[in-house]
Write a protein that holds these residues in place. Structure first.
Motif, short mmCIF file in Angstrom:
data_model
loop_
_atom_site.label_atom_id
_atom_site.label_comp_id
_atom_site.label_asym_id
_atom_site.label_seq_id
_atom_site.Cartn_x
_atom_site.Cartn_y
_atom_site.Cartn_z
N HIS A 1 0.83 5.09 4.24
CA HIS A 1 0.24 5.58 2.99
C HIS A 1 0.65 7.03 2.74
N SER B 1 0.81 -1.22 0.00
CA SER B 1 0.00 0.00 0.00
C SER B 1 0.85 1.27 0.00
N ASN C 1 -7.56 8.95 4.10
CA ASN C 1 -6.57 8.36 5.00
C ASN C 1 -6.65 8.94 6.40
N ALA D 1 0.69 4.10 -2.82
CA ALA D 1 0.50 5.51 -2.52
C ALA D 1 1.59 6.36 -3.15
#
Length: 253
Positions: free
Chosen positions: A225, A149, A203, A153
């Motif tokens: 992230h 992830s 987020n 990102a």
């Protein structure tokens, strides 16, 4: 009419003319390879390793902030490679599929633009940047972090610097040919602001929801992230092999 506006119109016309001919799947080979590697690793862990062997793999290759406690670093050398290898492991098929979907969407234009070698370096450094920010919030905590992830990102942050056409649209085939925006230009571009704003808000809401939920089980490393996204957005020019085209002053006709 200014030359800049005429150029933008031409680019939009080109995008519209080729839109119908874009294949549904046309991924760079290096992206196909990394996706295959991620799938192969998860298949091996899920169907071929015993629970004890899989636990060993997780302990050796996941990122754990507690590894960086000075008294442990001399005995556990996984602190050297785990800031990268954690990005190759996933907690479930849903986790892997979710990351793969966004990697295809935003990784393809980045890979087409920077090439395989730069992509490999970008993967490693964005993975490190992602968990560096996570570790700053959870220093020496016994938290296991796995998943691509943070890298995804980073690819999103990098794509935000060039993927949007002057009209705000994205062409899967030609987005990698767009001019790279400077940071001031990106921060004043409506498409970039909307995309980045929604991404950051999502987020932050995830982080806020986890902090008030405080339940057991798997959680989302939202700090990683953000670390990955900031790395991709700010450091993408170091990997970009297409130099930015200087804007000519507009001329009135």
């Amino acid at each position: 009419m200014s030359d800049e506006r005429a150029g933008s119109s031409g680019a939009d016309t080109l995008e519209r003319s080729v839109e119908r001919r874009e294949p549904a799947f046309n991924l760079p080979s290096s992206l196909v390879v990394i996706l295959s590697v991620l799938i192969a690793i998860h298949v091996l862990r899920t169907y071929f390793l015993s629970p004890a062997a899989d636990e060993f793999v997780l302990l050796q290759f996941s990122f754990i902030p507690a590894r960086y406690e000075p008294s442990l670093m001399a005995h556990d050398f996984a602190w050297v490679w785990s800031p990268v290898t954690y990005s190759l492991l996933h907690g479930s098929w849903e986790h892997l599929i979710f990351n793969s979907f966004w990697m295809v969407a935003f990784g393809a234009p980045v890979v087409r633009r920077i090439g395989t070698l730069r992509f490999a370096i970008f993967w490693c450094l964005s993975a490190v940047a992602a968990v560096a920010l996570h570790a700053a919030f959870h220093w020496e905590a016994m938290i296991v972090v796995i998943g691509a992830s943070g890298v995804v990102a980073g690819l999103m942050g990098a794509a935000a610097r060039f993927v949007f056409s002057p009209s705000g649209r994205i062409s899967r085939q030609f987005a990698h040919l767009n001019r790279r925006l400077s940071i001031p230009e990106a921060l004043s571009n409506r498409s970039v602001l909307v995309f980045s704003g929604i991404w950051f808000l999502t987020n932050f809401l995830i982080g806020f929801g986890q902090s008030i939920g405080a339940g057991e089980g798997n959680t989302i490393a939202w700090e990683a992230h953000i670390g990955g996204f900031l790395f991709g957005f700010l450091c993408f020019p170091l990997f970009d092999r297409i130099p930015p085209v200087p804007q000519e002053p507009s001329r009135r006709s």
